[in-house]
Design an enzyme around this catalytic site. Structure first.
Site, PDB file in Angstrom:
ATOM      1  CB  SER A  28      -1.015  -0.043   1.140  1.00 30.02           C
ATOM      2  OG  SER A  28      -0.463  -0.409   2.387  1.00 30.02           O
ATOM      3  CB  SER A  29       0.835   4.462   1.793  1.00 31.83           C
ATOM      4  OG  SER A  29      -0.377   4.924   1.222  1.00 31.83           O
ATOM      5  CB  VAL A  30       5.253   0.669   2.402  1.00 31.20           C
ATOM      6  CG1 VAL A  30       6.761   0.468   2.509  1.00 31.20           C
ATOM      7  CG2 VAL A  30       4.658   0.713   3.813  1.00 31.20           C
ATOM      8  CE1 TYR A  77      -0.254   9.880   1.886  1.00 31.37           C
ATOM      9  CE2 TYR A  77      -2.211   8.595   2.444  1.00 31.37           C
ATOM     10  CZ  TYR A  77      -0.868   8.659   2.111  1.00 31.37           C
ATOM     11  OH  TYR A  77      -0.137   7.501   2.011  1.00 31.37           O
TER      12      TYR A  77
END
Length: 380
Positions: free
Chosen positions: A61-63, A168
């Site tokens: 995901s956002s990693v 975001y």
């Protein structure tokens, strides 16, 4: 010290698994460039009794975001791209308008700091323009291409004047499309050339080629975490937004468009190499002044990105006031997470890099678990 650290982290993992907050995790801690803790706990697949392994892959995901941010910063160092370049210079069709009809310039720095005026669908109301236009967040199953999704995004009104407000957003997906134009190659190939190969990453990409090594995704439920399924919608914790739609099978789909902000798959050791590179530059992959630039608060702490005392740099939240944030981390710490259940940070003063990947949303990202791991690392 190492034994005490291992005992503290083991206690956190045991408690979190015993209380049914997470199913499994991999935690790595490095200090001054040396690995001082590595451990896998719980299950990668609870139903099959498959234990978590250090090299288990996760849906990042956002990693994904700091990987693509690193690629952008390397291109900026080599003067192939500038922080002040307009996005429309590289994507002439990406010129979203404000509600008053003006089409302001969006710069690369606005994408990197999430101040471009864009948003995520999960943060939009159900009757909003993102829903009506069918804009995707990068984790759903879809037959769209990256450009097709971003062309939909370009039709949605901007939320604010670029550069004025942190929001975001899908900005890193837009950045990925820009980098494709800069490098003249698709994002997966670009990632391999600019990040994967230089860092020696062997287990990270935009889909997995080893389904048996992919950790099963779970979400917090009673009496224990439940297995995720395609189309699952989960409401983010208070303060984070609305509903996130998950599609765990996307990680197995080599034809899914490459989402720079949410679409990657990888393991903890590769994430640690990334985090160490952001911290130290790792032997010239990133110049020291660039690493320092990334942890500057380009968005100030008044925005409270991760609560009081946190601003935003390039690639993650930046700690501006440790006392206000009530954290043992030092000012200048850069950290972020991932909605599938992940958290990472580096502390430039303590020379610490910490990666904690779990297969349980949302506990591993925004629950008690990452706080407990942080405190265990600092001995609190």
């Amino acid at each position: 010290m190492a034994q005490a650290l291992a005992q503290r982290i083991a206690a956190v993992n045991h408690q979190a698994i015993d209380e049914g907050r997470i199913v499994g995790s991999v935690v790595l801690v490095a200090q001054r460039g040396e690995l001082i803790y590595a451990g896998a706990s719980g299950y990668a697949d609870r139903e099959r009794r498959r234990p978590m392994r250090r090299d288990s892959q996760f849906r990042l995901s956002s990693v994904s975001k700091p990987y693509i941010t690193l690629a952008a910063m390397r291109m900026i160092e080599q003067q192939l791209l500038s922080l002040d370049d307009n996005v429309s210079q590289w994507l002439p069709w990406f010129t979203p308008a404000l509600p008053d009809g003006r089409r302001p310039a969006i710069a690369i720095r606005h994408l990197l700091t999430h101040t471009a005026g864009l948003d995520y669908r999960f943060n939009q109301p159900q009757d909003g323009s993102y829903q009506r236009l069918g804009i995707l967040d990068g984790m759903e199953q879809s037959s769209l291409t990256l450009e097709q999704n971003l062309r939909r995004l370009a039709q949605a009104p901007l939320q604010a004047e670029p550069g004025s407000v942190f929001g975001y957003s899908l900005a890193i997906d837009v950045l990925g499309a820009v980098l494709e134009q800069v490098a003249g190659m698709p994002l997966p190939q670009l990632f391999a050339q600019w990040v994967g190969q230089p860092l020696g990453l062997g287990n990270t990409g935009f889909y997995t080629s080893d389904a048996d090594n992919l950790a099963t995704a779970y979400y917090n439920s009673e009496p224990q975490p439940a297995v995720m399924y395609d189309g699952l919608r989960q409401t983010l914790p208070e303060g984070f937004g609305f509903e996130v739609e998950f599609a765990p099978s996307r990680a197995l789909d080599r034809h899914a468009y490459p989402s720079a902000g949410a679409g990657m798959v990888g393991d903890a050791d590769d994430v640690l190499r990334l985090v160490e590179t952001l911290r130290s530059g790792c032997e010239g992959i990133l110049q020291p002044h660039t690493a320092a630039l990334m942890r500057q608060p380009h968005v100030g702490a008044q925005a409270e990105i991760q609560g009081p005392g946190w601003g935003f740099g390039f690639g993650g939240a930046v700690l501006v006031d440790a006392e206000l944030a009530l954290t043992p981390q030092n000012n200048g710490t850069l950290q972020w997470g991932g909605v599938y259940g992940h958290n990472w940070f580096y502390d430039p003063i303590a020379q610490l890099s910490v990666v904690a990947l779990t297969n349980t949303a949302f506990e591993g990202m925004s629950g008690l678990y990452p706080v407990q791991i942080r405190d265990a690392v600092y001995g609190e």
